[in-house]
Structures are given as structure tokens and as C-alpha cells.
Scaffold this active site. Structure first.
Site, mmCIF file in Angstrom:
data_model
loop_
_atom_site.group_PDB
_atom_site.id
_atom_site.type_symbol
_atom_site.label_atom_id
_atom_site.label_comp_id
_atom_site.label_asym_id
_atom_site.label_seq_id
_atom_site.Cartn_x
_atom_site.Cartn_y
_atom_site.Cartn_z
ATOM 1 N N PHE A 106 0.890 -1.189 0.096
ATOM 2 C CA PHE A 106 0.138 -0.129 -0.062
ATOM 3 C C PHE A 106 0.969 1.222 -0.077
ATOM 4 C CE2 PHE A 106 -0.048 2.628 4.056
ATOM 5 C CZ PHE A 106 0.672 1.770 4.673
ATOM 6 N N LYS A 107 2.153 1.103 0.383
ATOM 7 C CA LYS A 107 2.996 2.196 0.251
ATOM 8 C C LYS A 107 3.377 3.014 -1.124
ATOM 9 C CE LYS A 107 5.053 1.550 4.958
ATOM 10 N NZ LYS A 107 4.435 0.094 5.431
ATOM 11 N N ASP A 108 2.837 1.997 -1.926
ATOM 12 C CA ASP A 108 3.240 2.692 -3.432
ATOM 13 C C ASP A 108 2.646 3.908 -3.658
ATOM 14 O OD1 ASP A 108 4.838 0.623 -4.664
ATOM 15 O OD2 ASP A 108 3.200 -0.775 -4.752
#
Ligand SMILES: *Cc1c(COP(=O)(O)O)cnc(C)c1O
Length: 471
Positions: A106-108
Site C-alpha cells: 500500500f505504500k506505493d
């Protein structure tokens, strides 16, 4: 819109400066001077707006004019150009899958948004310097030093940051990761980028990596020379775009459950939390008018916040290692931002937020059970969220039993955020489900690439020497 430091002892800055410097000079976190309020009409329109336009409208007030609209639109469109599907696991627990980005984490989204903002600001500065050099005498020929993003990772952050910043002009990225402690896919994501991305393989733990990075930020000499900045969720450009997940979740929930009168069951959201950046972004989205229900912070054995909510005592501790290692944080940096959203009012906080701590045994058992019963493969972080969702929903139902006719089955539903693809944690997941996990096509190309990293002793002196000597 400006940003003030929660340390309350630094000048206010605009979005640009907050994004470039990361942290305020007093070491406080930046916080927006006002939380934008969307009107009911805007919210109604958001229900069916395309993702890129929605992202632009949500982010625009926060950027506060420091990026021109056409460029911000482009940045937003690129940031979210993959899927965020809401997938049912059981009858009342749905998974918002945040792992369809390029590094399966999700850090993308935060990393892609931040990198493009820094790229924009760096280009802008170059153009300004060129113009002022034309009008000034030639002896004042200041050159623009690149920004250096320094990041310590236990696995997920590094990959997302490397991928997000790859090829961004005017920005170099240095990633420190603990040797032998990240999964094979994660290591390939960190070490095969090349170009402006450098991976340092530290002979030590994640804590050692983090200690080196912290010391570097306090080293005036090094900061001066390399324009150091962090790509941690303390940076507003990484933290704020995470609000978009909650808008996307809400859009899909409304499409699924809205009745003819436009009503839908409350959306309770369970967020696997470590540094509390993601959940804090969700609470910002709610504060700006997005109709969300209750928030549940799902924690592993690192339960500072879980205990705080029941005791009102905030006791930080050293990080405890768990199978959901991206949440192994003993002193969550973003929690002060949650307190700020709720105006440091403890009763408001406990009304808005619950938290449960899930141990490794339950986490692994949950992966196994959900795979067997529901044919869904959770990663360890999603499993912590799923277990917390079950506890929350059981408690909610018990509390409301017989008391309120308007509650129907759907009222006892929750969305969990699935923050990483299970293939990134193969040891834990494959043991729990008794199967190997197929590697998604989108990362297969990594397997043919060659790891390039530099070994580094786990101390600051070694790091500083390396910085000074590298070309
Ligand atoms: C970073 C991370 C988290 C924790 O997010 P915070 O914003 O730090 O609370 C949860 N799951 C995964 C897979 C992560 O990489």
C-alpha cells in the site's frame, strides 16, 4: 493552506517546503492549518467520479497552489493508475486490496505521490536558478544540488520508495536494509533498480538501519552537503495521499449497498497499524466530510495505542519483532496527528477509534482459517486486521442486541485494509496455508534481475565514510 509544526516551535511553511524538508526544524510533524471541508453536494458528486479526478480534488486543497493544476492532475493520475478492489471475504468482512501497485504494497501510493512532487519542485527550482543566473553576474553561479532521500526499511517502505523515485531527476535515493531480514522479493525490489537508487545492505537489524538514518538527519555537515530528506510517513507528501484509499473504498461500498433513498450501512474500517500514518489519513478523510463509520486500529504485540485507549497512559517501548513486521513500531510517529485531528480530547478519541492487539499465534491461525473457510489468502498484516475486525463486530453486535431495530446484518460489517500481497511474506503464509503462493506476473520480471547492493557495517561512522567517498 499552510502547515504548522506539532512541536509548536517552528515557522509555518507551505506544502512545498513541508514536502522537501519532511520534518520541521523543531523535529515536530507538520499538520495542515485547516482540514478542508467537502460539502454534501461535493460528496454526492464524488460517489461516481473517476479515480483520477477524485484524487485531484481531494489533494488540491492540501497542495495549496504550490503545484499548478495541470501538473497536479498528471501527478494524481500517475499515482493511482492501478486497482483498489473491495473484495468480500466473509458475509460481513470485506478486504480493500491495496497491493495492486508496482511493489505490491500500500505504500506505493504515498511513495509515488511524494516522488513526483519532489521531482516537480526540483525541476521548478532548476528553472528558477537558470533564470536568476541569466540576470545575475556569472560569479554567482549557484548550482542546484540534488536532494537525497534517505530511508531505512524493514522491507516494504524501501521497495515502494525505490520504485516511486526511480528515474526522478534531481533526487537520489539511498536505502538501508538489514541483511538477511527482508524476503527475497522485497530484496529484489530494493536492489535491482539502478539509476538514482542505491541499496545499502547493513550487517545488522532494522533498528540499526534506523539509528544510522536518524543520526544522519542530525549531522549538520552531511545535511548541508546532500540536502537530506526522509521518505517516511512523517512527510506530508507521503502521508496525505493515503486518504485516497478511503475515498475509493467508500465509492465501492456505496455502489454495492446504497438503497433507493441513498442510505447505506455505516462503513467501519479496520487498519493494520504500525506508525499510524495510514489510519490517521483515513481519519483526516472523515474529518473532511467523507461519511465513514468507526475506525479500528489493528495492532500486533506492539500495542502502545491499544493500551493508551483503555488506560489513557501512553507508554512507548522498544519495538517487538512479530510476523507482521511492517507494524513492529514501539513509538508510532503519526499518533500525535490523530490527537490533533480530535483536538486532544480523549473522550472524542475513544468514540472515534478502537484498537485491538493480536498476537502471532492468532495471526497465523487466522491466515490458516480464512484460507480454509473462505478461500482467501491474507498476508500477516491483513490477518491482524481480520482478527481485530471479528472482535470488533462481535462486541458491536453484543452491545446492540435487541436494542435497535434499524440495525440489520449489514450494519455489522467492516472493511479491512489488506496492505501487502501475501507473496511478500512467503515463510509465514505458506506454512499457514500449506501451499506455495504463486508469484504475480507483475513482479516475475524481478526474478531475472541481478541484485546490486553495497555491504555496510552497522555503525554511523561506516555510513558517513561511505557517503563521503562515493561518487
Ligand atoms: C507500513 C505498513 C503497515 C503500517 O502502516 P502505518 O501507516 O505505518 O501504520 C501495515 N502493513 C504493511 C504491509 C505495511 O507495509
Amino acid at each position: 493552506m499552510h502547515y504548522y509544526s506539532l512541536g509548536k516551535n517552528s515557522p509555518n511553511v507551505d506544502f512545498r517546503t513541508a514536502a522537501i524538508t519532511g520534518q520541521a526544524p523543531d523535529k515536530g510533524l507538520y499538520f495542515p492549518s485547516n482540514i478542508p471541508k467537502f460539502t454534501a453536494a461535493q460528496i454526492e458528486r464524488f460517489k461516481t467520479l473517476d479515480k483520477a479526478s477524485l484524487a485531484f480534488e481531494v489533494m488540491k486543497p492540501y497542495v495549496g497552489g504550490t503545484i499548478e493544476d495541470a501538473s497536479l492532475k498528471e501527478i494524481c493520475a500517475q499515482t493511482i493508475n492501478f486497482d483498489f478492489p473491495l473484495v468480500p471475504i466473509t458475509e460481513n468482512i470485506l478486504s480493500l486490496e491495496l497491493f495492486h501497485g508496482p511493489t505490491l504494497a500500500f505504500k506505493d501510493v504515498g511513495a509515488r505521490f511524494m516522488s513526483r512532487c519532489l521531482g516537480y519542485f526540483s525541476k521548478e527550482k532548476k528553472a528558477n536558478d537558470r533564470n536568476s543566473n541569466l540576470t545575475k553576474s556569472t560569479e554567482d553561479n549557484t548550482t542546484t544540488n540534488p536532494t537525497t532521500v534517505l530511508v531505512a526499511t524493514s522491507g516494504d517502505t524501501g521497495g515502494a520508495v525505490a520504485n516511486g523515485f526511480l528515474g526522478v531527476e534531481g533526487v537520489n535515493v539511498i536505502i538501508l536494509y538489514p541483511k538477511g531480514k527482508v524476503s527475497p522479493i522485497q530484496e529484489l525490489q530494493l536492489t535491482t533498480c539502478g539509476q538514482n537508487i542505491t541499496a545499502l545492505e547493513v550487517e545488522g537489524s532494522f533498528d540499526d538501519c534506523q539509528a544510522i538514518v536518524k543520526e544522519a538527519f542530525m549531522d549538520f555537515d552531511l545535511n548541508e552537503q546532500y540536502n537530506l530528506t526522509s521518505a517516511n510517513s512523517i512527510n506530508v507528501a507521503r502521508w496525505l495521499p493515503q486518504q485516497l484509499y478511503y475515498f475509493f473504498a467508500w465509492q465501492q461500498w456505496v455502489a454495492k449497498y446504497q438503497d433507493a433513498q441513498g442510505n447505506y450501512p455505516p462503513i467501519n474500517i479496520v487498519v493494520p497499524s504500525g506508525n499510524f500514518g495510514n489510519i490517521c489519513a483515513g481519519m483526516m478523510a472523515k474529518a473532511s466530510g467523507l461519511p465513514l463509520g468507526h475506525f479500528i486500529a489493528a495492532c500486533n504485540a506492539n500495542d502502545v495505542v491499544t493500551r493508551y485507549l483503555s488506560t489513557e497512559k501512553y507508554e512507548i517501548h522498544k519495538a517487538i519483532a512479530t510476523v507482521s513486521n511492517a507494524m513492529d513500531v514501539g513509538n508510532p510517529s503519526n499518533f500525535v496527528r490523530i490527537l490533533e485531528i480530535l483536538e486532544n480530547n480523549f473522550p472524542s478519541l475513544t468514540k472515534a477509534l478502537s484498537s485491538y492487539s493480536i498476537d502471532d499465534t492468532i495471526t497465523k491461525a487466522t491466515i490458516a482459517r480464512v484460507y480454509k473457510t473462505n478461500n482467501y489468502t491474507l498476508d500477516p498484516h491483513g490477518a491482524v486486521a481480520f482478527a481485530a475486525a471479528e472482535i470488533y463486530l462481535a462486541n458491536l453486535e453484543k452491545a446492540n442486541r435487541g436494542s435497535n431495530a434499524q440495525y440489520n446484518t449489514n450494519s455489522y460489517s467492516a472493511i479491512i485494509l489488506e496492505t501487502a500481497h501475501p507473496v511478500k511474506f512467503p515463510e509465514v503464509v505458506e506454512e499457514a496455508i500449506g501451499q506455495t503462493i504463486a508469484i504475480p506476473d507483475s513482479v516475475k520480471f524481478l526474478l531475472d534481475k541481478k541484485k546490486v547492493s553495497t555491504a555496510l557495517a552497522a555503525n554511523y561512522a561506516a555510513f558517513k565514510t561511505w557517503m563521503k567517498e562515493r561518487k
